[in-house]
Design a protein around this motif. Structure first.
Motif, short mmCIF file in Angstrom:
data_model
loop_
_atom_site.label_atom_id
_atom_site.label_comp_id
_atom_site.label_asym_id
_atom_site.label_seq_id
_atom_site.Cartn_x
_atom_site.Cartn_y
_atom_site.Cartn_z
N GLY A 84 0.80 -1.21 0.00
CA GLY A 84 0.00 0.00 0.00
C GLY A 84 0.84 1.27 0.00
O GLY A 84 1.79 1.38 0.75
N LEU A 85 0.47 2.20 -0.87
CA LEU A 85 1.11 3.52 -0.87
C LEU A 85 0.07 4.57 -0.53
O LEU A 85 -0.99 4.63 -1.16
CB LEU A 85 1.72 3.81 -2.25
CG LEU A 85 2.90 2.92 -2.64
CD1 LEU A 85 3.32 3.20 -4.08
CD2 LEU A 85 4.08 3.15 -1.70
N GLN A 86 0.38 5.36 0.47
CA GLN A 86 -0.54 6.38 0.97
C GLN A 86 -0.38 7.68 0.19
O GLN A 86 0.68 7.92 -0.42
CB GLN A 86 -0.27 6.61 2.45
CG GLN A 86 -0.54 5.39 3.31
CD GLN A 86 -2.03 5.06 3.39
OE1 GLN A 86 -2.88 5.89 3.10
NE2 GLN A 86 -2.34 3.82 3.78
N GLU A 105 -0.16 1.91 -13.34
CA GLU A 105 -0.21 0.45 -13.36
C GLU A 105 -0.53 -0.15 -12.00
O GLU A 105 -0.82 -1.34 -11.90
CB GLU A 105 1.11 -0.11 -13.92
CG GLU A 105 1.35 0.40 -15.34
CD GLU A 105 2.39 -0.42 -16.10
OE1 GLU A 105 2.85 -1.44 -15.58
OE2 GLU A 105 2.72 0.00 -17.22
N GLY A 106 -0.49 0.65 -10.95
CA GLY A 106 -0.95 0.17 -9.65
C GLY A 106 -2.47 0.17 -9.61
O GLY A 106 -3.14 0.58 -10.55
N CYS A 107 -3.01 -0.30 -8.50
CA CYS A 107 -4.46 -0.25 -8.31
C CYS A 107 -4.79 1.00 -7.51
O CYS A 107 -4.38 1.13 -6.36
CB CYS A 107 -4.91 -1.51 -7.56
SG CYS A 107 -6.61 -1.40 -6.97
N THR A 145 -2.33 0.45 -4.45
CA THR A 145 -1.76 -0.81 -4.02
C THR A 145 -0.98 -1.40 -5.19
O THR A 145 -1.43 -1.42 -6.33
CB THR A 145 -2.82 -1.81 -3.54
OG1 THR A 145 -3.73 -2.08 -4.61
CG2 THR A 145 -3.59 -1.25 -2.36
N ILE A 146 0.22 -1.84 -4.87
CA ILE A 146 1.12 -2.38 -5.89
C ILE A 146 2.18 -3.17 -5.15
O ILE A 146 2.52 -2.86 -4.00
CB ILE A 146 1.71 -1.22 -6.75
CG1 ILE A 146 2.48 -1.74 -7.96
CG2 ILE A 146 2.58 -0.30 -5.90
CD1 ILE A 146 2.75 -0.65 -9.00
N HIS A 147 2.65 -4.20 -5.77
CA HIS A 147 3.61 -5.10 -5.14
C HIS A 147 4.88 -4.36 -4.70
O HIS A 147 5.46 -3.61 -5.47
CB HIS A 147 3.93 -6.20 -6.16
CG HIS A 147 5.02 -7.12 -5.75
ND1 HIS A 147 5.08 -7.64 -4.49
CD2 HIS A 147 6.08 -7.59 -6.42
CE1 HIS A 147 6.16 -8.41 -4.41
NE2 HIS A 147 6.78 -8.39 -5.57
N LYS A 378 -2.61 -3.70 8.74
CA LYS A 378 -3.99 -3.34 8.41
C LYS A 378 -4.18 -1.93 7.85
O LYS A 378 -4.98 -1.70 6.96
CB LYS A 378 -4.90 -3.43 9.64
CG LYS A 378 -5.33 -4.78 10.05
CD LYS A 378 -5.99 -5.56 8.96
CE LYS A 378 -6.28 -6.90 9.54
NZ LYS A 378 -5.12 -7.39 10.35
N ALA A 379 -3.45 -0.98 8.43
CA ALA A 379 -3.69 0.39 8.00
C ALA A 379 -2.80 0.77 6.81
O ALA A 379 -2.76 1.93 6.41
CB ALA A 379 -3.48 1.35 9.16
#
Lengths: 655, 655
Positions: A84-86, A105-107, A145-147, A378-379
């Motif tokens: 996750g990237l904020q 290309e991320g979600c 979200t991205i790996h 989680k966060a």
């Protein structure tokens, strides 16, 4: 267009390459060749935190002779871990020119759906609400979200533009010590091993970005303190086959059979989309701590915990997920659809000191990222807080090494390096406090009948936490680099809704959209605050800008003098003006604007209401000094420019 | 998050790399190894047109065994030449994932300033108006100026992700002929030379992207026809020192001393910004043509033209510029600030045929870019029209080679290849017509007293031309791939303001912003129309979507059948819905939507008013088939889906 005469200057290779970040000026001598292998900075670990630090230092100008990054792995990560990237991290990556692949290309995760037990027993669970995933103003109002391995690859690819060596892989740290007697200038001694070959290096500074089981932390005798909770969770990345309607939204599902969190993920090469599931494994275990291995104690509760942990398998994760999703079905799409799975016990721990000093008080060894703090996933904080640790440390380290900070009196240590611990330890504490509340709430049941949280209470904590989780609400405490003192009654800022953009020392400058005077470019202000290691003075001129004897003109003249006190290019000037009484051209306003800010001079009212958002009265104006990492250092009124100058003089050497 | 159990699937390398475009299916056999060197396509020239073609074909799936690109130069361009990218070109580059560096590091040109002789003789010239540079709706409402060599580098870097060989440089074409007797399948014979070594290749198709002096065009006996005007211009790229207030805007300066066009350019590595100046060299010369060299004719006017051209030097360009800018000063910032300069005589020429057929009517040799058309650089068209030639040709060639087009009866030629000339020759003619008007107007004087154009007339031509120059107003004529027939009274589109987005076969689908059903992602529609060679059916559902027996449900069922008639993945479905009578979930709407379009299903009213912009009545809906290059092929009503199917069947082989 066929030309009949053509001439060109000799070498224009730089016209065709992507732009490089210009290095910082260097006032200290370069390393001279030595018999012992010596560096100025060694970074241990090339995960997101280590790579971010290494890339920033390389961009700031440290060469391969000065900077070494080692990692025990042979490649970047290939599966699992953080994803996750904020929003604040996205702003930071954008400021490095690295956001495009991630955004495209991320979600992009825009919404969260809450699912709770239904009153209607046939339905079992029902969607209670959908809310925006990010509820605070930000340049990118969503998570991505991205790996994690892809973030690492993006950072490493870019690093190779600045470093020939890149990361030295298959190399692990054996031990690190401080030995001032051997060489006071390079007192940090690191023993490393590459494929069985050991060697000993010396360095001015060493940074441990080597994760939760940090060898640097252990060598330095720092303790990761805290405890784990009694909840066990499984996590799995896969391509799902499901009729659950919100599978592409982040979901918090509290079902009678347990809790699940759904994290939609990026599209992969097959054209399928990944999903990450966090699945609660029912029942409680006794909290323990990985700082105190229980071998030999043999008390029944610990055995119980171990036994339960060992029972977590891919199959139990799916069984628990399937139960929590009912009446909907969920299963892996086909064989091979499961990318990665793992189990973990929630815990929150933080290290007391993020740096270790030598006998003269010089900060010699730092730790960043998971080496400093561990918490639940989680966060979606881990990768973000870790990279932001490095983002905080990098410019301070570069300024100190390049001699850009003022020389401390009497051989004292450079105080700027103390501010890394002061700032990031505060944030780490806030992080684990928040995470403790959030994750235990998440593991609990929703529904009034069994005394748990109500959905509204859960939603309230979720929303309140958004400023923190997004990274946009981070506020550093007062320190050498954050000055909140106001002279007399001169606070030029009104309002306290800092999350919405009101200027505040210690917080990041919110992005605004504005129109550039020189060319009418409708532009993002943060694009003038790129991460090239420079301080910026942001002058919000007052409405008397056209008056050659007005407050703005005086302030701009003074600021021009301020800039000239520091090494060339280290302090930049950005100017915004409010609506003025008439149209104007360059020669109607103080010449300092064009001289310093021809391409950074904006109208602050044609797109966003910049003065309103920042809490500045257009009649009075204001000046903010913004640190190289985009956080505001000090705010002064137009008549108090000396205060801004003295702030800068504590941080930058004058010429 | 330290995990205590972790497992991952074996190879996940693809998780960390940037996404690759999936190749097109191939229904024809691959090339078998042969003694003669054989290819399916040889591209001659690696400027923007050649690289664009080569990159697209490589992405569509042609391997290094099938595709060869040669260029006589040793590297990409290092200075000068084209510098302008138009909005439609930016959309195209975005659809290839190649826009970010260009948008961030190029110069975004948002405004044009017009300067004309002043009534006040002391002022000499004055700014008459500032208007937006792009006046038509477009995803990127501005031009970008950036060095052509950088575009080439971006295309070539990306090419290397798909091709190991990349461009074979230092290799020139000596001759190309068609010889069906030798090998009917590979009838094109190319003789090439690499550093003195000659070799002969055979290929199915050869494309000349080798510029204004094209060897392919010459070998094939094609003629570039037209003539040059009587105006001589100089062009120079440099860092300027000036007090002219609009130097960072595109400017059309008509001064009493001559005309200048200012093109602001990108920032370079020094931190300075480049400027391009087009400077009129006063006096007229006799028009001539580079197709008919005048050597030996020796008539006085021609001698005059030659003499005048040879007088154009760096110094005369600056003298003329300095005169035109008065009372402002303009000069190179310092020694070395001049990057490149050239002189040219405006001319407009176009080749009659953009392709050459063999005896069976198969299009074997094509020309693209400057090989087809030359014109003045004033409207910033060259690089754009050239790349768009290739963008038009690439998918047609790939479909034909991969056997994705229907097999023509009785060994006839594949008609899809005819549509390249039909479409792009039409555009080339429009281009030179526009350029003739625009550039001669530009070379003339403004001001009523000497009988020239008024400023308002000039502005009117400029604005009217914007649809064309932006690339957004391009409309292909009716042909096999553009079908404007409407069955009965069933035209589902109302309105004719196609530039503003009203759907129209032959025009590109305008970008709109919308909200995705699956995840609330606020998204650009064009991001579902990326350049991966697929046809898309865009279904604008009607407001009865929730009725299982409604028009939308029937159309979606039929469209699902249509898609299944073609090779897997070649036809995609994108669905938009208008405001409906109530909230809904996936199981309230036809299952085909989730089956084909889970991640391409949008509400068309929450952000932009999509139905209004596209001219579709929400009560009736509409279906548009969009070609792989983003241009609309056919539009039908929801009740006439068979017409869309038959359109597709003329272009794609059924399975």
């Amino acid at each position: 267009m066929p030309v009949f005469t053509e001439h060109s200057a000799a070498s224009r290779e730089l016209r065709v390459l992507p732009s490089f970040a210009p290095p910082l000026p260097r006032l200290t001598p370069l390393l001279s060749p030595a018999t012992t292998e010596k560096y100025e900075v060694i970074v241990v670990g090339a995960g997101p935190a280590g790579l971010m630090l290494n890339l920033l230092l390389a961009r700031y100008g440290l060469s391969d002779d000065s900077l070494l990054c080692i990692d025990s792995k042979s490649t970047t990560l290939k599966s699992g871990q953080a994803d996750g990237l904020q929003p604040r991290t996205l702003e930071t990556l954008k400021s490095l020119g690295l956001a495009d692949e991630i955004l495209c290309e991320g979600c992009q995760m825009w919404q969260v759906a809450f699912w709770n037990p239904s009153e209607d027993k046939d339905k079992i669970i029902e969607r209670t609400s959908i809310v925006p995933d990010v509820a605070v103003p930000a340049r990118f109002p969503h998570e991505v979200t991205i790996h994690q391995g892809r973030i690492e690859r993006i950072l490493e690819t870019d690093l190779l533009r600045y470093s020939k060596r890149g990361v030295q892989r298959n190399t692990k740290l054996i031990d690190v010590t401080i030995d001032e007697d051997g060489d006071a200038e390079f007192p940090v001694v690191a023993e490393i091993e590459t494929e069985g070959q050991r060697r000993t290096l010396r360095t001015k500074h060493l940074v441990g970005a080597d994760g939760a089981h940090s060898a640097v932390r252990r060598s330095m005798g720092l303790k990761l303190e805290g405890e784990s909770s009694d909840h066990i969770w499984g996590v799995v990345d896969l391509v799902v086959d499901t009729d659950f309607p919100d599978i592409r939204r982040r979901c918090a599902i509290h079902s009678p059979a347990g809790s699940v969190m759904v994290i939609p993920r990026e599209r992969i090469a097959t054209g399928d989309y990944l999903t990450r599931l966090y699945v609660q494994v029912p029942g409680d275990v006794v909290p323990d701590s990985d700082q105190q291995p229980e071998h030999g104690t043999g008390t029944p509760p610990v055995v119980d915990a171990r036994a339960r942990r060992s029972q977590v398998t891919e199959q139990t994760i799916f069984e628990n997920a399937a139960a929590a999703f009912k009446p909907y079905y969920i299963r892996p799409k086909k064989d091979g659809a499961v990318d990665w799975w793992a189990a973990y016990q929630i815990g929150q721990r933080v290290t007391d000191n993020f740096s270790v000093k030598d006998s003269k008080g010089v900060n010699r060894v730092f730790i960043v990222g998971d080496a400093c703090h561990t918490h639940s996933p989680k966060a979606g904080q881990g990768m973000n807080v870790s990279m932001m640790d490095s983002y905080n440390l990098a410019w301070k380290l570069a300024y100190s090494i390049n001699g850009l900070t003022p020389t401390p009196p009497n051989g004292q240590a450079d105080p700027i390096l103390d501010t890394y611990h002061q700032e990031r330890h505060t944030i780490a504490h806030q992080l684990i406090e928040f995470d403790r509340a959030f994750s235990s709430m998440f593991s609990g049941k929703i529904g009034a009948e069994d005394g748990g949280l109500t959905h509204d209470e859960f939603l309230e904590v979720f929303s309140r936490g958004n400023g923190f989780t997004s990274g946009c609400g981070v506020e550093y405490p007062e320190n050498l680099t954050v000055n909140r003192r106001v002279n007399g009654n001169q606070n030029p800022i009104s309002g306290t809704d800092y999350l919405s953009g009101i200027l505040r020392p210690g917080r990041r400058l919110l992005n605004v959209r504005l129109v550039r005077h020189a060319d009418g470019y409708r532009r993002d202000l943060q694009d003038d605050f790129t991460s090239i290691g420079r301080f910026r003075i942001l002058c919000l001129a007052s409405s008397d800008l056209l008056d050659p004897k007005g407050h703005s003109a005086k302030a701009l003249t003074a600021l021009s003098g301020t800039i000239s006190r520091f090494p060339k290019s280290v302090v930049e000037l950005v100017v915004i003006h409010p609506r003025l009484s008439r149209e104007f051209m360059w020669n109607d306003i103080p010449r300092e604007v064009k001289e310093h800010s021809e391409m950074a001079f904006y109208s602050g009212y044609e797109m966003d209401d910049v003065y309103g958002i920042y809490g500045v009265n257009p009649a009075a104006g204001a000046v903010a000094v913004v640190r190289p990492d985009g956080y505001i250092g000090v705010i002064v009124s137009l008549s108090d420019v000396e205060h801004a100058q003295s702030y800068l003089e504590t941080l930058i050497r004058t010429v």
